[in-house]
Design a protein around this motif. Structure first.
Motif, PDB file in Angstrom:
ATOM      1  N   ILE A 234      44.627  38.234  37.953  1.00 50.05           N
ATOM      2  CA  ILE A 234      44.938  37.661  39.263  1.00 50.05           C
ATOM      3  C   ILE A 234      46.441  37.422  39.413  1.00 50.05           C
ATOM      4  O   ILE A 234      47.017  37.640  40.490  1.00 50.05           O
ATOM      5  N   ASP A 235      47.085  37.004  38.345  1.00 49.45           N
ATOM      6  CA  ASP A 235      48.506  36.661  38.395  1.00 49.45           C
ATOM      7  C   ASP A 235      49.424  37.877  38.285  1.00 49.45           C
ATOM      8  O   ASP A 235      50.631  37.752  38.511  1.00 49.45           O
ATOM      9  N   ASP A 236      48.873  39.022  37.928  1.00 50.64           N
ATOM     10  CA  ASP A 236      49.692  40.227  37.758  1.00 50.64           C
ATOM     11  C   ASP A 236      50.041  40.795  39.134  1.00 50.64           C
ATOM     12  O   ASP A 236      49.164  41.292  39.845  1.00 50.64           O
ATOM     13  N   PRO A 237      51.315  40.777  39.533  1.00 51.92           N
ATOM     14  CA  PRO A 237      51.681  41.248  40.880  1.00 51.92           C
ATOM     15  C   PRO A 237      51.519  42.747  41.062  1.00 51.92           C
ATOM     16  O   PRO A 237      51.537  43.236  42.193  1.00 51.92           O
ATOM     17  N   ASN A 238      51.362  43.467  39.980  1.00 57.53           N
ATOM     18  CA  ASN A 238      51.234  44.923  40.075  1.00 57.53           C
ATOM     19  C   ASN A 238      49.794  45.402  40.203  1.00 57.53           C
ATOM     20  O   ASN A 238      49.563  46.581  40.481  1.00 57.53           O
ATOM     21  N   MET A 239      48.839  44.504  39.995  1.00 57.29           N
ATOM     22  CA  MET A 239      47.444  44.912  40.034  1.00 57.29           C
ATOM     23  C   MET A 239      47.009  45.269  41.462  1.00 57.29           C
ATOM     24  O   MET A 239      47.370  44.574  42.414  1.00 57.29           O
ATOM     25  N   PRO A 240      46.241  46.348  41.635  1.00 55.71           N
ATOM     26  CA  PRO A 240      45.719  46.697  42.957  1.00 55.71           C
ATOM     27  C   PRO A 240      44.863  45.567  43.517  1.00 55.71           C
ATOM     28  O   PRO A 240      44.223  44.833  42.761  1.00 55.71           O
ATOM     29  N   PRO A 241      44.812  45.418  44.837  1.00 54.60           N
ATOM     30  CA  PRO A 241      44.045  44.322  45.448  1.00 54.60           C
ATOM     31  C   PRO A 241      42.576  44.298  45.052  1.00 54.60           C
ATOM     32  O   PRO A 241      41.989  43.221  44.924  1.00 54.60           O
ATOM     33  N   ASN A 242      41.963  45.471  44.876  1.00 53.28           N
ATOM     34  CA  ASN A 242      40.545  45.478  44.520  1.00 53.28           C
ATOM     35  C   ASN A 242      40.301  44.845  43.160  1.00 53.28           C
ATOM     36  O   ASN A 242      39.286  44.181  42.942  1.00 53.28           O
ATOM     37  N   ILE A 243      41.240  45.021  42.227  1.00 51.06           N
ATOM     38  CA  ILE A 243      41.102  44.419  40.908  1.00 51.06           C
ATOM     39  C   ILE A 243      41.247  42.902  41.008  1.00 51.06           C
ATOM     40  O   ILE A 243      40.471  42.135  40.412  1.00 51.06           O
ATOM     41  N   VAL A 244      42.244  42.457  41.759  1.00 50.93           N
ATOM     42  CA  VAL A 244      42.474  41.024  41.927  1.00 50.93           C
ATOM     43  C   VAL A 244      41.271  40.366  42.594  1.00 50.93           C
ATOM     44  O   VAL A 244      40.819  39.288  42.171  1.00 50.93           O
ATOM     45  N   THR A 245      40.721  41.009  43.610  1.00 47.12           N
ATOM     46  CA  THR A 245      39.560  40.456  44.311  1.00 47.12           C
ATOM     47  C   THR A 245      38.373  40.303  43.372  1.00 47.12           C
ATOM     48  O   THR A 245      37.700  39.268  43.351  1.00 47.12           O
ATOM     49  N   GLU A 246      38.117  41.315  42.580  1.00 50.11           N
ATOM     50  CA  GLU A 246      36.971  41.237  41.683  1.00 50.11           C
ATOM     51  C   GLU A 246      37.194  40.210  40.579  1.00 50.11           C
ATOM     52  O   GLU A 246      36.259  39.521  40.160  1.00 50.11           O
ATOM     53  N   ALA A 247      38.432  40.107  40.105  1.00 54.40           N
ATOM     54  CA  ALA A 247      38.735  39.098  39.091  1.00 54.40           C
ATOM     55  C   ALA A 247      38.482  37.697  39.636  1.00 54.40           C
ATOM     56  O   ALA A 247      37.923  36.831  38.942  1.00 54.40           O
ATOM     57  N   ARG A 248      38.857  37.460  40.883  1.00 52.18           N
ATOM     58  CA  ARG A 248      38.608  36.151  41.500  1.00 52.18           C
ATOM     59  C   ARG A 248      37.121  35.881  41.633  1.00 52.18           C
ATOM     60  O   ARG A 248      36.652  34.752  41.406  1.00 52.18           O
ATOM     61  N   GLU A 249      36.356  36.903  42.015  1.00 50.14           N
ATOM     62  CA  GLU A 249      34.915  36.730  42.158  1.00 50.14           C
ATOM     63  C   GLU A 249      34.263  36.415  40.812  1.00 50.14           C
ATOM     64  O   GLU A 249      33.383  35.548  40.720  1.00 50.14           O
ATOM     65  N   MET A 250      34.700  37.110  39.774  1.00 51.29           N
ATOM     66  CA  MET A 250      34.145  36.840  38.430  1.00 51.29           C
ATOM     67  C   MET A 250      34.530  35.462  37.945  1.00 51.29           C
ATOM     68  O   MET A 250      33.740  34.766  37.307  1.00 51.29           O
ATOM     69  N   LEU A 251      35.755  35.051  38.262  1.00 50.94           N
ATOM     70  CA  LEU A 251      36.226  33.736  37.821  1.00 50.94           C
ATOM     71  C   LEU A 251      35.465  32.625  38.527  1.00 50.94           C
ATOM     72  O   LEU A 251      35.195  31.567  37.937  1.00 50.94           O
ATOM     73  N   ALA A 252      35.090  32.859  39.784  1.00 48.89           N
ATOM     74  CA  ALA A 252      34.380  31.842  40.553  1.00 48.89           C
ATOM     75  C   ALA A 252      32.896  31.803  40.276  1.00 48.89           C
ATOM     76  O   ALA A 252      32.210  30.839  40.637  1.00 48.89           O
ATOM     77  N   ALA A 253      32.371  32.831  39.593  1.00 51.21           N
ATOM     78  CA  ALA A 253      30.937  32.880  39.314  1.00 51.21           C
ATOM     79  C   ALA A 253      30.539  31.785  38.335  1.00 51.21           C
ATOM     80  O   ALA A 253      31.327  31.410  37.456  1.00 51.21           O
ATOM     81  N   PRO A 254      29.341  31.232  38.456  1.00 56.21           N
ATOM     82  CA  PRO A 254      28.882  30.213  37.506  1.00 56.21           C
ATOM     83  C   PRO A 254      28.896  30.743  36.087  1.00 56.21           C
ATOM     84  O   PRO A 254      28.620  31.924  35.844  1.00 56.21           O
ATOM     85  N   GLU A 255      29.215  29.880  35.147  1.00 57.81           N
ATOM     86  CA  GLU A 255      29.285  30.319  33.743  1.00 57.81           C
ATOM     87  C   GLU A 255      27.945  30.803  33.231  1.00 57.81           C
ATOM     88  O   GLU A 255      27.870  31.601  32.310  1.00 57.81           O
ATOM     89  N   SER A 256      26.880  30.339  33.845  1.00 60.51           N
ATOM     90  CA  SER A 256      25.549  30.755  33.415  1.00 60.51           C
ATOM     91  C   SER A 256      25.198  32.161  33.859  1.00 60.51           C
ATOM     92  O   SER A 256      24.269  32.783  33.350  1.00 60.51           O
ATOM     93  N   ALA A 257      25.962  32.661  34.865  1.00 53.78           N
ATOM     94  CA  ALA A 257      25.675  34.008  35.400  1.00 53.78           C
ATOM     95  C   ALA A 257      26.107  35.043  34.387  1.00 53.78           C
ATOM     96  O   ALA A 257      27.210  35.002  33.872  1.00 53.78           O
ATOM     97  N   GLN A 258      25.261  36.006  34.134  1.00 53.26           N
ATOM     98  CA  GLN A 258      25.586  37.089  33.209  1.00 53.26           C
ATOM     99  C   GLN A 258      26.096  38.279  33.971  1.00 53.26           C
ATOM    100  O   GLN A 258      25.574  38.590  35.050  1.00 53.26           O
TER     101      GLN A 258
END
Length: 266
Positions: free
Chosen positions: A241-265
């Protein structure tokens, strides 16, 4: 995260104005020549397309016509349609992607490379898997992988039998050990965490294009979650998320994974 084959890595050949990556399945190609492989999937418009300038209707029509011709294996006619669509809408990246892929099917790899380089200039953060296409063709040109490796990989992606796919990918890594997409595909389909991590490390060591690197690191974070190493996974995702060079789709998915409940596999 991008998945391979049964998990819809790519979009099917579909209408040119769709912004979603879930179009209806295309008709089976009807090319009369039995030696012509079915065309690989084409990308849908990026999610940011609605904010872009309106695409002329004639360009949309020409592009849709080209994709129908491509479905039928009529690559010469498809190329003409895509080139005309590009003339009408020179800032629309999708026809340029299709031009490169059509050249690739016509075994005109130098022209395919030129088209993907033009696309890279037009859209530096890529469209669909264009970064991977460009990187692979550059490796072929430089002699790092045998000529035609990318085309062979695209054919493997069309196979339905997972066992055959596995065998073909493994053979491809032996034939072209510096070809990143084969290692990536094996990593994304590995059943065991240890094997997945080993294959990810191998692919990352080959210095892949930025989008592929992001996809691999997303999968690495998913494997860390499977190990229940939540803090390590969180740090991996935050780094993306913090990498300014990462494409937007990667950043978006990283945010979604980070926000997912820890119990979610994953």
């Amino acid at each position: 995260m991008r998945r391979f084959l049964v998990l819809s890595v790519f979009i099917a050949w579909a209408g040119g104005c769709s912004c979603q990556e879930k179009p209806t399945a295309p008709a089976t190609p009807t090319d009369a020549a039995p030696t012509v492989s079915p065309p690989p999937p084409m990308p849908a418009l990026p999610e940011t397309a609605p904010q872009a300038p309106a695409i002329p209707e004639h360009a949309l029509e020409l592009h849709a016509q080209g994709r129908k011709q491509g479905e039928a294996g009529q690559f010469d006619e498809a190329l003409k349609s895509f080139l005309q669509a590009r003339e009408v809408a020179p800032t629309w990246p999708i026809p340029l992607y299709d031009i490169g892929l059509t050249y690739l099917h016509m075994k005109e790899d130098a022209r395919a490379l030129e088209a993907f380089e033009q696309l890279d200039t037009l859209v530096p953060q890529g469209v669909s898997d264009s970064m991977r296409m460009l990187d692979s063709l550059r490796r072929e040109k430089a002699g790092r992988v045998p000529p035609g490796t990318l085309r062979e990989f695209l054919e493997v992606e069309q196979l339905k039998d997972p066992v055959e796919v596995q065998h073909r990918l493994e053979a491809l890594t032996k034939k072209a050990p510096d070809f990143v997409p084969a290692w990536e595909a094996l990593a994304l389909t590995a059943d065991k965490v240890d094997e997945g991590e080993r294959l990810i490390a191998k692919a990352l060591a080959l210095e892949p294009d930025l989008d592929t690197r992001g996809q691999l690191l997303l999968h690495k974070a998913a494997l860390l979650k499977r190990r229940h190493e939540m803090e390590a996974a969180r740090k991996q995702l935050q780094a993306l998320i913090d990498d300014p060079n990462m494409p937007p789709n990667i950043v978006t998915e990283a945010r979604e994974m980070l926000a997912a409940p820890e119990s979610a596999q994953p």
